[in-house]
Write an enzyme that holds these catalytic residues in place. Structure first.
Site, PDB file in Angstrom:
ATOM      1  N   ARG A  37      -9.600  16.950   9.567  1.00 42.23           N
ATOM      2  CA  ARG A  37      -8.579  15.939   9.851  1.00 42.23           C
ATOM      3  C   ARG A  37      -7.288  16.588  10.341  1.00 42.23           C
ATOM      4  NH1 ARG A  37      -9.716  10.746   8.050  1.00 42.23           N
ATOM      5  NH2 ARG A  37      -7.513  10.206   7.901  1.00 42.23           N
ATOM      6  N   TYR A 152      -6.352  -1.279  -8.047  1.00 51.07           N
ATOM      7  CA  TYR A 152      -5.362  -1.006  -7.004  1.00 51.07           C
ATOM      8  C   TYR A 152      -3.986  -1.505  -7.438  1.00 51.07           C
ATOM      9  CZ  TYR A 152      -2.920  -1.167  -2.533  1.00 51.07           C
ATOM     10  OH  TYR A 152      -1.998  -0.999  -1.534  1.00 51.07           O
ATOM     11  N   LYS A 156      -0.457   0.718  -7.993  1.00 50.81           N
ATOM     12  CA  LYS A 156       0.783   0.478  -7.270  1.00 50.81           C
ATOM     13  C   LYS A 156       1.924   0.110  -8.214  1.00 50.81           C
ATOM     14  CE  LYS A 156      -0.623   1.780  -3.394  1.00 50.81           C
ATOM     15  NZ  LYS A 156      -0.040   3.018  -2.809  1.00 50.81           N
ATOM     16  N   VAL A 183      -0.060  -4.375   6.463  1.00 54.87           N
ATOM     17  CA  VAL A 183       0.184  -3.781   7.772  1.00 54.87           C
ATOM     18  C   VAL A 183      -1.132  -3.596   8.537  1.00 54.87           C
ATOM     19  CG1 VAL A 183       1.284  -1.853   8.983  1.00 54.87           C
ATOM     20  CG2 VAL A 183       2.153  -2.581   6.745  1.00 54.87           C
ATOM     21  N   THR A 185      -3.261  -1.547   9.860  1.00 53.29           N
ATOM     22  CA  THR A 185      -3.770  -0.184   9.866  1.00 53.29           C
ATOM     23  C   THR A 185      -5.264  -0.244   9.569  1.00 53.29           C
ATOM     24  OG1 THR A 185      -3.379   0.087   7.492  1.00 53.29           O
ATOM     25  CG2 THR A 185      -1.574   0.717   8.982  1.00 53.29           C
TER      26      THR A 185
END
Length: 257
Positions: A37, A152, A156, A183, A185
């Site tokens: 990556r 999740y 957060k 967003v 993405t």
């Protein structure tokens, strides 16, 4: 010209923030999960001050990331951007932790403790953190039935609590949490309502701006505006309990001053 380290910066919001900061004349240290990556970053990689490599699922590799960053020098700001969303199973990291917990909670905690203290810290959270209260009863999902959305949300919430805890413990550091919104993405998907430029703007601004509005600490932000986070995230007792648990789980102590 600030020197900024951004975790998870090969694509998505992390890459967008890096490009924004580089475009503003700042120096940026990128982070990639693997050497492959890192090799594929392209233009931001060629302009970066450095690229560090390591998988945040692994405590050993997370320590290695901290060592690589410290070898470059003291950062002016760190944006803890890396994260994973709805994992369909708990998974198991090399240390036996839930994958979401390791990447979204344990890794930013460890990096915060192990990297030379910057002037500013920014932690990426989510509006979904408001559904994450009550996590300390089974932080690592060893007793509960796995719930991807809840896991999740909890991670957060931890991000906000960690940002607020650092604002209290380290008064000379500006530490804030950001909800970038939903967003467009790879994580958010093509139907998300927020464009990536808007999604990256607040964290990049908090990392480097001399605007008095950005030079605050212990706040929760959404699109350049302060908002009220979940009650538990803002509770100093919860923050201290969380840090104690994370220290026990990682074997890494968070300095007090």
């Amino acid at each position: 010209m600030a020197l900024v380290f951004i975790t998870g910066s090969t694509d998505g919001l992390g890459r967008a923030a890096a490009e924004s900061l580089l475009g503003g004349g700042n120096r940026v240290v990128l982070h990639a999960r693997s050497a492959d990556r890192a090799a594929g970053i392209g233009d931001p990689g060629s302009r970066a001050t450095g690229v560090v490599v390591g998988d945040l699922r692994s405590a050993i590799e997370t320590r290695g990331i901290a060592d690589q960053v410290n070898a470059i020098g003291r950062m002016d700001a760190i944006i803890h951007n890396a994260g994973v969303y709805a994992q369909q199973s708990r998974g198991s990291t090399p240390e036996g932790h839930a994958g979401v917990l390791a990447i979204n909670t344990l890794a930013p905690y460890m990096l915060t403790a192990l990297i030379e203290r910057p002037r500013r810290l920014v932690y990426l959270s989510s509006g979904l953190h408001r559904g994450g209260e009550g996590s300390l009863a089974d932080l690592d999902w060893t007793k509960r039935t796995w719930d991807p959305a809840k896991a999740y949300a909890e991670s957060k919430l931890h991000a906000v609590a960690l940002a607020f805890a650092l604002a209290r413990r380290w008064p000379n550091v500006l530490s804030n949490a950001v909800d970038p919104g939903w967003v467009r993405t790879k994580m958010g998907g093509p139907s998300a309502p927020v464009d990536i430029e808007t999604g990256q703007r607040t964290q990049a601004w908090l990392a480097v701006s001399d605007d008095p509005a950005a030079r605050v600490s212990g706040r929760y932000w959404h699109h350049l505006q302060q908002e009220q986070p979940a009650r538990e995230a803002a509770d100093p007792e919860f923050q201290d309990q969380l840090i104690t648990r994370l220290g026990e789980m990682t074997g890494v102590a968070l300095p007090r001053d």
